[in-house]
Design a protein around this motif. Structure first.
Motif, PDB file in Angstrom:
ATOM      1  N   UNK A   1      29.697  29.679   0.051  1.00 36.20           N
ATOM      2  CA  UNK A   1      29.312  29.570   1.000  1.00 36.20           C
ATOM      3  C   UNK A   1      29.360  27.466   1.402  1.00 36.20           C
ATOM      4  N   UNK A   2      30.067  27.374   0.417  1.00 32.69           N
ATOM      5  CA  UNK A   2      30.306  26.311   0.185  1.00 32.69           C
ATOM      6  C   UNK A   2      32.203  26.163   1.101  1.00 32.69           C
ATOM      7  N   UNK A  54      28.981  20.256   5.139  1.00 35.41           N
ATOM      8  CA  UNK A  54      28.928  20.329   5.732  1.00 35.41           C
ATOM      9  C   UNK A  54      28.846  21.029   6.652  1.00 35.41           C
ATOM     10  N   UNK A  55      29.109  21.309   8.234  1.00 37.60           N
ATOM     11  CA  UNK A  55      28.707  22.634   8.921  1.00 37.60           C
ATOM     12  C   UNK A  55      30.135  22.970   8.525  1.00 37.60           C
ATOM     13  N   UNK A  56      31.136  22.778   8.421  1.00 33.79           N
ATOM     14  CA  UNK A  56      32.624  23.711   8.134  1.00 33.79           C
ATOM     15  C   UNK A  56      33.084  23.918   7.013  1.00 33.79           C
ATOM     16  N   UNK A  57      32.141  23.412   5.960  1.00 32.29           N
ATOM     17  CA  UNK A  57      32.480  24.128   4.505  1.00 32.29           C
ATOM     18  C   UNK A  57      33.258  22.958   4.070  1.00 32.29           C
ATOM     19  N   UNK A  82      35.812  20.073   2.987  1.00 30.69           N
ATOM     20  CA  UNK A  82      37.115  19.885   3.556  1.00 30.69           C
ATOM     21  C   UNK A  82      38.473  19.240   3.217  1.00 30.69           C
ATOM     22  N   UNK A  83      39.099  18.878   4.359  1.00 26.89           N
ATOM     23  CA  UNK A  83      40.721  19.365   3.946  1.00 26.89           C
ATOM     24  C   UNK A  83      41.062  18.397   3.071  1.00 26.89           C
ATOM     25  N   UNK A  84      40.669  17.828   2.878  1.00 29.47           N
ATOM     26  CA  UNK A  84      41.500  16.617   1.968  1.00 29.47           C
ATOM     27  C   UNK A  84      40.931  17.112   0.329  1.00 29.47           C
ATOM     28  N   UNK A  85      40.265  18.281   0.558  1.00 31.45           N
ATOM     29  CA  UNK A  85      39.257  18.295  -1.196  1.00 31.45           C
ATOM     30  C   UNK A  85      41.206  18.995  -1.219  1.00 31.45           C
ATOM     31  N   UNK A  86      40.672  20.044  -0.300  1.00 28.70           N
ATOM     32  CA  UNK A  86      42.085  21.299  -0.306  1.00 28.70           C
ATOM     33  C   UNK A  86      42.731  21.229   1.128  1.00 28.70           C
ATOM     34  N   UNK A  87      44.204  21.419   0.427  1.00 25.71           N
ATOM     35  CA  UNK A  87      45.230  21.977   1.558  1.00 25.71           C
ATOM     36  C   UNK A  87      44.297  22.888   2.550  1.00 25.71           C
ATOM     37  N   UNK A  88      44.976  23.131   3.673  1.00 23.66           N
ATOM     38  CA  UNK A  88      45.017  23.658   4.988  1.00 23.66           C
ATOM     39  C   UNK A  88      44.809  25.527   4.900  1.00 23.66           C
ATOM     40  N   UNK A  89      46.355  25.846   3.775  1.00 20.66           N
ATOM     41  CA  UNK A  89      46.643  26.891   3.865  1.00 20.66           C
ATOM     42  C   UNK A  89      45.020  27.225   3.220  1.00 20.66           C
ATOM     43  N   UNK A  90      45.197  26.765   1.814  1.00 19.31           N
ATOM     44  CA  UNK A  90      44.483  26.708   0.518  1.00 19.31           C
ATOM     45  C   UNK A  90      42.949  26.948   1.362  1.00 19.31           C
ATOM     46  N   UNK A  91      42.311  26.051   2.044  1.00 18.98           N
ATOM     47  CA  UNK A  91      41.174  26.693   3.125  1.00 18.98           C
ATOM     48  C   UNK A  91      41.521  27.824   3.458  1.00 18.98           C
ATOM     49  N   UNK A  92      42.233  27.232   4.211  1.00 17.27           N
ATOM     50  CA  UNK A  92      42.467  29.482   4.547  1.00 17.27           C
ATOM     51  C   UNK A  92      42.036  30.701   4.022  1.00 17.27           C
ATOM     52  N   UNK A  93      42.880  30.430   2.953  1.00 17.42           N
ATOM     53  CA  UNK A  93      41.924  31.263   1.524  1.00 17.42           C
ATOM     54  C   UNK A  93      41.262  31.595   0.699  1.00 17.42           C
ATOM     55  N   UNK A 139      25.188  20.733  -4.562  1.00 18.31           N
ATOM     56  CA  UNK A 139      27.024  19.705  -4.711  1.00 18.31           C
ATOM     57  C   UNK A 139      27.775  19.816  -4.053  1.00 18.31           C
ATOM     58  N   UNK A 140      27.346  20.215  -2.358  1.00 19.01           N
ATOM     59  CA  UNK A 140      28.134  20.581  -1.366  1.00 19.01           C
ATOM     60  C   UNK A 140      29.736  20.981  -2.064  1.00 19.01           C
ATOM     61  N   UNK A 141      30.936  20.208  -1.407  1.00 20.52           N
ATOM     62  CA  UNK A 141      32.276  20.845  -1.825  1.00 20.52           C
ATOM     63  C   UNK A 141      32.688  20.855  -3.235  1.00 20.52           C
TER      64      UNK A 141
END
Length: 488
Positions: free
Chosen positions: A69-70, A232-235, A237-248, A310-312
């Motif tokens: 869910x995170x 957060x609503x979108x899971x 955040x991009x700072x915590x992981x890179x954009x590609x990592x978030x997609x994977x 725990x959030x992110x």
């Protein structure tokens, strides 16, 4: 997952060839003691069937839901969970109609998932189904070895942390714990029919509710202590992981959620314990709806509370990711419960695979002394034990193989994601839809046929995406990983 059902039922399967002959001879209008296939009267009810499904579904998959869910956030996370539960409910209600071939009340019974595929679809599809099913069982054995070693390490770490007052980082290697688990499983795997021990499923059920409830309770406590809901609503955040990592990772989360819901493989086995009238499929449809509501509610609570706490930073495994340090004794109890549950569950999932290989070897080399000869050994206090050399060697090698693979790839989340995604489409969607179309004689290109195929295609896409995400996860983890030296 399928602790109960598999154990209750698979001892029936070896006999069904005998009964196929007897079906025509027995009175159809039912004697008091026997069903229409010559077996003893089935006694299962709506309550027992629902309980079987619930205890089969709520397994170690629940621990990775907060992480899933995170990745997806407050909107998509619960939405995906509801979506999977609806798809699983719908396809399992299609599957209940495949328990009897032909007439829903008097047609020939299929005792297992494979039997249903064999009698309704036949041909190459049976082999494909068997391959996916047994590969899934092999994968589950690996997943459970990793999960149990992580829990054993968590107990050691939480005590070490407690003693050093949080000063010592307490790095531990997972290898010795995997070896301990492997040795235990080698011993247990030599007990023939271990998965049919009736108390095993009760222990499994109690243990899984224990650790799931402790996880839920700690999540609620943490939210209360924080005074706010994190996330957060979108899971993540991009700072915590890179954009590609978030997609994977989002893709991987789909696999983790699918893994938490996959029980259709054992649905027909559970249905085979249900009495009739009313027809088994009616009882089973109700049982599927009750258990889907119960498990989804429970999953929502565990997953959402873990994320809110725990959030992110929600850990991949709620009880071992060290979001919680205190009360340390409670976390220890939860992890002991996980280990006990997994020790039994490993056998329940491995025994059908053992039996399959042994039966195949017996048919291929019936003359072989090594494969067929049984030695009787007197065990003081336990009667005689039948030792078979092939069983001893093959089962031991199987456990060693799963243990070694687990040591090489100790990534619980990725393995869970791959397993869930691989099994989800063929076993939960494709076969139930195909069998239903044949069973109900739905004409090609009719509206109903097109809708069912669209459902199947959509689920295939989700499965492929989730497999890709999980494999990408393994590749990323391997970059920063040295085999056999892992310390957490």
């Amino acid at each position: 997952m399928g602790e109960n059902a598999a154990s209750k039922n698979h001892h029936l399967h070896s006999h069904h060839q005998v009964f196929d002959m007897a079906i025509d001879v027995l009175p159809q209008n039912g004697s008091k003691c026997f069903d229409d296939d010559g077996r003893l009267k089935r006694t299962g009810t709506l309550f027992t069937a629902s309980a079987h499904i619930i205890t089969a579904v709520i397994g170690s998959g629940v621990l990775s839901l907060a992480w899933a869910i995170a990745q997806l956030g407050w909107v998509a996370g619960p939405a995906v969970m509801v979506l999977f539960s609806l798809v699983t409910y719908y396809t399992s209600s299609l599957l209940t109609d495949c328990y009897r071939t032909g007439d829903p009340d008097t047609g020939k019974r299929n005792y297992t998932y494979m039997d249903a595929v064999r009698s309704i679809l036949g041909g190459v599809k049976v082999k494909f189904c068997g391959f996916i099913q047994y590969l899934g069982l092999f994968g589950i054995a690996i997943g459970y070895t990793i999960a149990s070693s992580i829990s054993m390490m968590a107990i050691k770490r939480s005590n070490c942390f407690h003693q050093s007052g949080g000063q010592n980082p307490c790095h531990i290697s997972s290898t010795p714990y995997m070896i301990m688990f492997g040795v235990t499983e080698i011993l247990l795997s030599q007990i023939p029919d271990f998965d049919q021990l009736w108390w095993l499923s009760i222990v499994a059920a109690v243990m899984s509710f224990t650790y799931s409830s402790i996880g839920l309770g700690l999540g609620i406590g943490k939210v209360a202590a924080n005074g706010t809901f994190k996330g957060s609503l979108t899971g993540i955040s991009i700072g915590t992981v890179t954009e590609t990592e978030k997609i994977w990772r989002s893709f991987q989360a789909l696999g983790a959620i699918a893994f938490a819901y996959s029980y259709s493989v054992i649905l027909i086995e559970i249905q085979d314990t249900v009495k009739s009238p009313p027809s088994e499929s009616k009882t089973m449809k109700k049982a599927a709806s009750i258990s889907t509501v119960v498990t989804t509610t429970f999953y929502m609570l565990c997953g959402c509370m873990g994320y809110a706490a725990f959030g992110d930073l929600a850990p991949g495994n709620l009880l071992t990711g060290f979001g919680f340090y205190n009360p340390y004794w409670l976390i220890d109890i939860a992890n002991v419960a996980i280990v006990i549950h997994l020790v039994g569950a490993y056998q329940v999932f491995s025994q059908p695979l053992f039996a399959f290989v042994e039966k195949w070897a017996n048919q291929k080399w019936p003359e072989s002394y090594f494969i067929t000869k049984e030695f009787k050994i007197a065990v003081p206090g336990l009667g005689t034990y039948k030792l078979n050399l092939f069983r001893l060697v093959w089962r031991t090698l199987f456990v060693i193989l799963t243990t070694v693979i687990s040591m090489l790839l100790p990534f619980f989340n990725d393995v869970v994601g791959i397993l869930g995604a691989l099994g989800f489409w063929p076993l939960t969607v494709y076969f139930p839809v195909e069998m239903y179309i044949v069973q109900k004689k739905i004409p090609k290109w009719s509206t109903r046929w097109i809708c069912l195929q669209m459902l199947s295609m959509a689920c295939l896409v989700i499965s492929l995406v989730a497999v890709a995400g999980s494999i990408a996860g393994v590749v990323l983890d391997l970059k920063s990983y040295k085999p056999f030296k892992t310390s957490y």
